[in-house]
Design an enzyme around this catalytic site. Structure first.
Site, PDB file in Angstrom:
ATOM      1  N   LYS A  13       4.142  -0.939  -8.943  1.00 23.55           N
ATOM      2  CA  LYS A  13       4.803   0.304  -9.394  1.00 23.55           C
ATOM      3  C   LYS A  13       6.132  -0.005 -10.084  1.00 23.55           C
ATOM      4  O   LYS A  13       6.396   0.473 -11.180  1.00 23.55           O
ATOM      5  CB  LYS A  13       5.081   1.240  -8.199  1.00 23.55           C
ATOM      6  CG  LYS A  13       3.856   1.680  -7.436  1.00 23.55           C
ATOM      7  CD  LYS A  13       4.210   2.661  -6.332  1.00 23.55           C
ATOM      8  CE  LYS A  13       5.056   2.079  -5.206  1.00 23.55           C
ATOM      9  NZ  LYS A  13       4.392   0.992  -4.445  1.00 23.55           N
ATOM     10  N   ARG A  88       5.745  10.577  -1.222  1.00 24.73           N
ATOM     11  CA  ARG A  88       4.732   9.810  -0.501  1.00 24.73           C
ATOM     12  C   ARG A  88       4.287  10.452   0.804  1.00 24.73           C
ATOM     13  O   ARG A  88       3.668   9.806   1.653  1.00 24.73           O
ATOM     14  CB  ARG A  88       5.108   8.354  -0.296  1.00 24.73           C
ATOM     15  CG  ARG A  88       6.427   8.005   0.205  1.00 24.73           C
ATOM     16  CD  ARG A  88       6.491   6.496   0.388  1.00 24.73           C
ATOM     17  NE  ARG A  88       7.338   5.872  -0.579  1.00 24.73           N
ATOM     18  CZ  ARG A  88       7.343   4.575  -0.852  1.00 24.73           C
ATOM     19  NH1 ARG A  88       6.525   3.769  -0.249  1.00 24.73           N
ATOM     20  NH2 ARG A  88       8.176   4.083  -1.716  1.00 24.73           N
ATOM     21  N   ARG A 127       7.339 -12.166  -3.694  1.00 27.10           N
ATOM     22  CA  ARG A 127       8.280 -11.377  -4.504  1.00 27.10           C
ATOM     23  C   ARG A 127       9.728 -11.806  -4.240  1.00 27.10           C
ATOM     24  O   ARG A 127      10.118 -12.062  -3.101  1.00 27.10           O
ATOM     25  CB  ARG A 127       8.134  -9.887  -4.164  1.00 27.10           C
ATOM     26  CG  ARG A 127       9.279  -9.057  -4.767  1.00 27.10           C
ATOM     27  CD  ARG A 127       9.044  -7.583  -4.750  1.00 27.10           C
ATOM     28  NE  ARG A 127       8.612  -7.093  -3.461  1.00 27.10           N
ATOM     29  CZ  ARG A 127       8.038  -5.910  -3.289  1.00 27.10           C
ATOM     30  NH1 ARG A 127       7.823  -5.130  -4.322  1.00 27.10           N
ATOM     31  NH2 ARG A 127       7.679  -5.516  -2.096  1.00 27.10           N
ATOM     32  N   ARG A 160      13.142  -9.199  -0.027  1.00 26.30           N
ATOM     33  CA  ARG A 160      13.430  -7.902   0.580  1.00 26.30           C
ATOM     34  C   ARG A 160      13.227  -7.930   2.097  1.00 26.30           C
ATOM     35  O   ARG A 160      12.308  -8.568   2.596  1.00 26.30           O
ATOM     36  CB  ARG A 160      12.523  -6.825  -0.040  1.00 26.30           C
ATOM     37  CG  ARG A 160      13.166  -6.176  -1.248  1.00 26.30           C
ATOM     38  CD  ARG A 160      12.246  -5.284  -2.019  1.00 26.30           C
ATOM     39  NE  ARG A 160      11.446  -4.378  -1.221  1.00 26.30           N
ATOM     40  CZ  ARG A 160      10.614  -3.474  -1.751  1.00 26.30           C
ATOM     41  NH1 ARG A 160      10.506  -3.373  -3.064  1.00 26.30           N
ATOM     42  NH2 ARG A 160       9.908  -2.680  -0.993  1.00 26.30           N
ATOM     43  N   ARG A 171       3.658  -0.914   6.385  1.00 19.67           N
ATOM     44  CA  ARG A 171       3.738  -0.143   5.142  1.00 19.67           C
ATOM     45  C   ARG A 171       2.348   0.199   4.625  1.00 19.67           C
ATOM     46  O   ARG A 171       2.119   1.302   4.118  1.00 19.67           O
ATOM     47  CB  ARG A 171       4.532  -0.924   4.084  1.00 19.67           C
ATOM     48  CG  ARG A 171       6.026  -0.888   4.355  1.00 19.67           C
ATOM     49  CD  ARG A 171       6.746  -2.071   3.778  1.00 19.67           C
ATOM     50  NE  ARG A 171       6.738  -2.101   2.332  1.00 19.67           N
ATOM     51  CZ  ARG A 171       6.953  -3.197   1.604  1.00 19.67           C
ATOM     52  NH1 ARG A 171       7.167  -4.350   2.203  1.00 19.67           N
ATOM     53  NH2 ARG A 171       6.949  -3.127   0.297  1.00 19.67           N
TER      54      ARG A 171
HETATM   55  P1  AP5 Z   1       6.274  -4.570  -7.554  1.00 17.18           P
HETATM   56  O1  AP5 Z   1       6.259  -4.093  -8.953  1.00 17.18           O
HETATM   57  O2  AP5 Z   1       7.573  -4.900  -6.924  1.00 17.18           O
HETATM   58  O3  AP5 Z   1       5.389  -3.595  -6.617  1.00 17.18           O
HETATM   59  P2  AP5 Z   1       5.702  -2.136  -6.063  1.00 17.18           P
HETATM   60  O4  AP5 Z   1       4.460  -1.342  -6.177  1.00 17.18           O
HETATM   61  O5  AP5 Z   1       6.934  -1.596  -6.689  1.00 17.18           O
HETATM   62  O6  AP5 Z   1       5.912  -2.487  -4.542  1.00 17.18           O
HETATM   63  P3  AP5 Z   1       7.015  -1.985  -3.520  1.00 17.18           P
HETATM   64  O7  AP5 Z   1       6.970  -2.952  -2.371  1.00 17.18           O
HETATM   65  O8  AP5 Z   1       8.328  -1.780  -4.200  1.00 17.18           O
HETATM   66  O9  AP5 Z   1       6.424  -0.648  -3.053  1.00 17.18           O
HETATM   67  P4  AP5 Z   1       6.841   0.158  -1.795  1.00 17.18           P
HETATM   68  O10 AP5 Z   1       6.256   1.458  -2.069  1.00 17.18           O
HETATM   69  O11 AP5 Z   1       6.491  -0.501  -0.526  1.00 17.18           O
HETATM   70  O12 AP5 Z   1       8.444   0.047  -1.855  1.00 17.18           O
HETATM   71  P5  AP5 Z   1       9.582   1.063  -2.256  1.00 17.18           P
HETATM   72  O13 AP5 Z   1      10.723   0.281  -2.763  1.00 17.18           O
HETATM   73  O14 AP5 Z   1       9.067   2.154  -3.072  1.00 17.18           O
HETATM   74  O15 AP5 Z   1       5.331  -5.890  -7.500  1.00 17.18           O
HETATM   75  C1  AP5 Z   1       5.163  -6.614  -6.295  1.00 17.18           C
HETATM   76  C2  AP5 Z   1       5.130  -8.123  -6.609  1.00 17.18           C
HETATM   77  O16 AP5 Z   1       3.943  -8.424  -7.362  1.00 17.18           O
HETATM   78  C3  AP5 Z   1       6.290  -8.611  -7.481  1.00 17.18           C
HETATM   79  O17 AP5 Z   1       6.616  -9.919  -7.094  1.00 17.18           O
HETATM   80  C4  AP5 Z   1       5.717  -8.600  -8.896  1.00 17.18           C
HETATM   81  O18 AP5 Z   1       6.340  -9.548  -9.734  1.00 17.18           O
HETATM   82  C5  AP5 Z   1       4.249  -8.955  -8.635  1.00 17.18           C
HETATM   83  N1  AP5 Z   1       3.320  -8.309  -9.556  1.00 17.18           N
HETATM   84  C6  AP5 Z   1       3.322  -6.990  -9.939  1.00 17.18           C
HETATM   85  N2  AP5 Z   1       2.323  -6.747 -10.808  1.00 17.18           N
HETATM   86  C7  AP5 Z   1       1.667  -7.942 -10.990  1.00 17.18           C
HETATM   87  C8  AP5 Z   1       0.534  -8.343 -11.780  1.00 17.18           C
HETATM   88  N3  AP5 Z   1      -0.117  -7.470 -12.569  1.00 17.18           N
HETATM   89  N4  AP5 Z   1       0.131  -9.647 -11.705  1.00 17.18           N
HETATM   90  C9  AP5 Z   1       0.797 -10.537 -10.891  1.00 17.18           C
HETATM   91  N5  AP5 Z   1       1.875 -10.216 -10.124  1.00 17.18           N
HETATM   92  C10 AP5 Z   1       2.296  -8.924 -10.185  1.00 17.18           C
HETATM   93  O19 AP5 Z   1       9.969   1.659  -0.821  1.00 17.18           O
HETATM   94  C11 AP5 Z   1      10.529   0.813   0.153  1.00 17.18           C
HETATM   95  C12 AP5 Z   1      10.802   1.594   1.411  1.00 17.18           C
HETATM   96  O20 AP5 Z   1      11.786   2.610   1.151  1.00 17.18           O
HETATM   97  C13 AP5 Z   1       9.618   2.353   2.013  1.00 17.18           C
HETATM   98  O21 AP5 Z   1       8.799   1.544   2.839  1.00 17.18           O
HETATM   99  C14 AP5 Z   1      10.353   3.440   2.822  1.00 17.18           C
HETATM  100  O22 AP5 Z   1      10.878   2.903   4.001  1.00 17.18           O
HETATM  101  C15 AP5 Z   1      11.508   3.790   1.895  1.00 17.18           C
HETATM  102  N6  AP5 Z   1      11.110   4.859   0.959  1.00 17.18           N
HETATM  103  C16 AP5 Z   1      11.021   4.759  -0.392  1.00 17.18           C
HETATM  104  N7  AP5 Z   1      10.582   5.911  -0.928  1.00 17.18           N
HETATM  105  C17 AP5 Z   1      10.386   6.768   0.123  1.00 17.18           C
HETATM  106  C18 AP5 Z   1       9.897   8.091   0.225  1.00 17.18           C
HETATM  107  N8  AP5 Z   1       9.515   8.777  -0.871  1.00 17.18           N
HETATM  108  N9  AP5 Z   1       9.829   8.646   1.451  1.00 17.18           N
HETATM  109  C19 AP5 Z   1      10.213   7.985   2.558  1.00 17.18           C
HETATM  110  N10 AP5 Z   1      10.657   6.707   2.531  1.00 17.18           N
HETATM  111  C20 AP5 Z   1      10.740   6.100   1.323  1.00 17.18           C
HETATM  112 MG    MG Z   2       8.834  -1.012  -6.016  1.00 18.90          MG
END
Ligand code: AP5
Ligand code: MG
Ligand code: ZN
Length: 215
Positions: A13, A88, A127, A160, A171
């Site tokens: 994402k 979410r 990552r 992270r 997660r």
């Molecule tokens: P990356 O692009 O970083 O993936 P992502 O989908 O953004 O993964 P996240 O871990 O950020 O998602 P998340 O939903 O758990 O975290 P968020 O920060 O939103 O890619 C991942 C890795 O793969 C990277 O190393 C990248 O280089 C590699 N990669 C990507 N695409 C690739 C490809 N095509 N080929 C090869 N490699 C690739 O949320 C974190 C926390 O915050 C949550 O757990 C929660 O506690 C809190 N939070 C956030 N939003 C909310 C909400 N709305 N409500 C409640 N709590 C929330």
């Molecule tokens: Mg992300």
């Protein structure tokens, strides 16, 4: 263009959102990144959120909805925005609908990036993220030019706090139970587009562009 980017943790994402906001020059609203920035800046909301984030739990709907509500009030979101990682839960989706209604607008599309769990585990383990600008790297697929240093701003790369095995498992569980039901919610509205996230960065982006250019 008002879009959501959804998908399980590690699906890509953030990586794809960075490319979209760069090409289309639209503001990005990533709740995860906002919480991490607030934590780095020692803000109370960041310190409170990190208690949940590090264990892989969701931050409360109240705190998260308020964060987004305040962000959407800024003028730059009037024409376009990209939401990454919000909503979410069903409660958040309903709250977002209310905010958009008040703004006299609605979502144009929901981009849902799909991936298998083994790919997700591997991606999160490898990552690395820039402490300064949030740019995301992968130890194999997107290596920085200099190990441990951000290509864009020379900031320090770190792992992270929620990329531990235990937290990733949690997660993924939460994604299945709380977030996946939203896909049905958006599918019924006729705005859900599924994208295969298990392809190269460029191929995933090309598939997303096919959706965006027709909006
Ligand atoms: P990356 O692009 O970083 O993936 P992502 O989908 O953004 O993964 P996240 O871990 O950020 O998602 P998340 O939903 O758990 O975290 P968020 O920060 O939103 O890619 C991942 C890795 O793969 C990277 O190393 C990248 O280089 C590699 N990669 C990507 N695409 C690739 C490809 N095509 N080929 C090869 N490699 C690739 O949320 C974190 C926390 O915050 C949550 O757990 C929660 O506690 C809190 N939070 C956030 N939003 C909310 C909400 N709305 N409500 C409640 N709590 C929330
Ligand atoms: Mg992300
Ligand atoms: Zn950086």
């Amino acid at each position: 263009m008002k879009i959501l980017v959804m998908g399980p943790p590690g699906a890509g994402k953030g990586s794809q959102s960075a490319k979209i906001v760069d090409s289309y020059k639209i503001p990005s609203i990533s709740t995860g990144q906002m919480f991490r920035n607030a934590y780095e800046d020692n803000e109370p909301i960041g310190i409170e959120a990190m208690k949940y984030i590090k264990n892989g739990e969701l931050v409360s709907d109240e705190i998260t909805n308020e964060l987004v509500r305040l962000r959407l009030q800024k003028n730059d979101t009037e024409r376009s925005f990209l939401l990454d990682g919000y909503p979410r839960t069903v409660t958040q989706a309903v709250a977002l609908d209310g905010m958009l209604k008040k703004m006299g607008t609605d979502l144009s599309a929901v981009i849902n990036i799909l991936s298998s769990n083994d790919v997700l585990f591997e991606r999160m383990e490898a990552r690395r993220v820039c402490k300064e600008c949030g740019a995301t790297y992968h130890l194999v697929f997107k290596k920085p030019v200099v190990e441990g240093v951000c290509d864009k701003c020379s900031g320090e790369l770190y792992q992270r706090a929620d990329d531990t095995l235990e937290s990733v498992k949690r997660r993924l569980e939460i994604y299945e139970t709380k977030t996946k039901p939203l896909l049905d919610y958006y599918d019924k509205k006729g705005i859900l587009y599924n994208i295969n996230g298990m392809q190269s960065f460029d191929k995933v982006y090309a598939d997303i562009e096919l959706v965006l250019r027709d909006l």
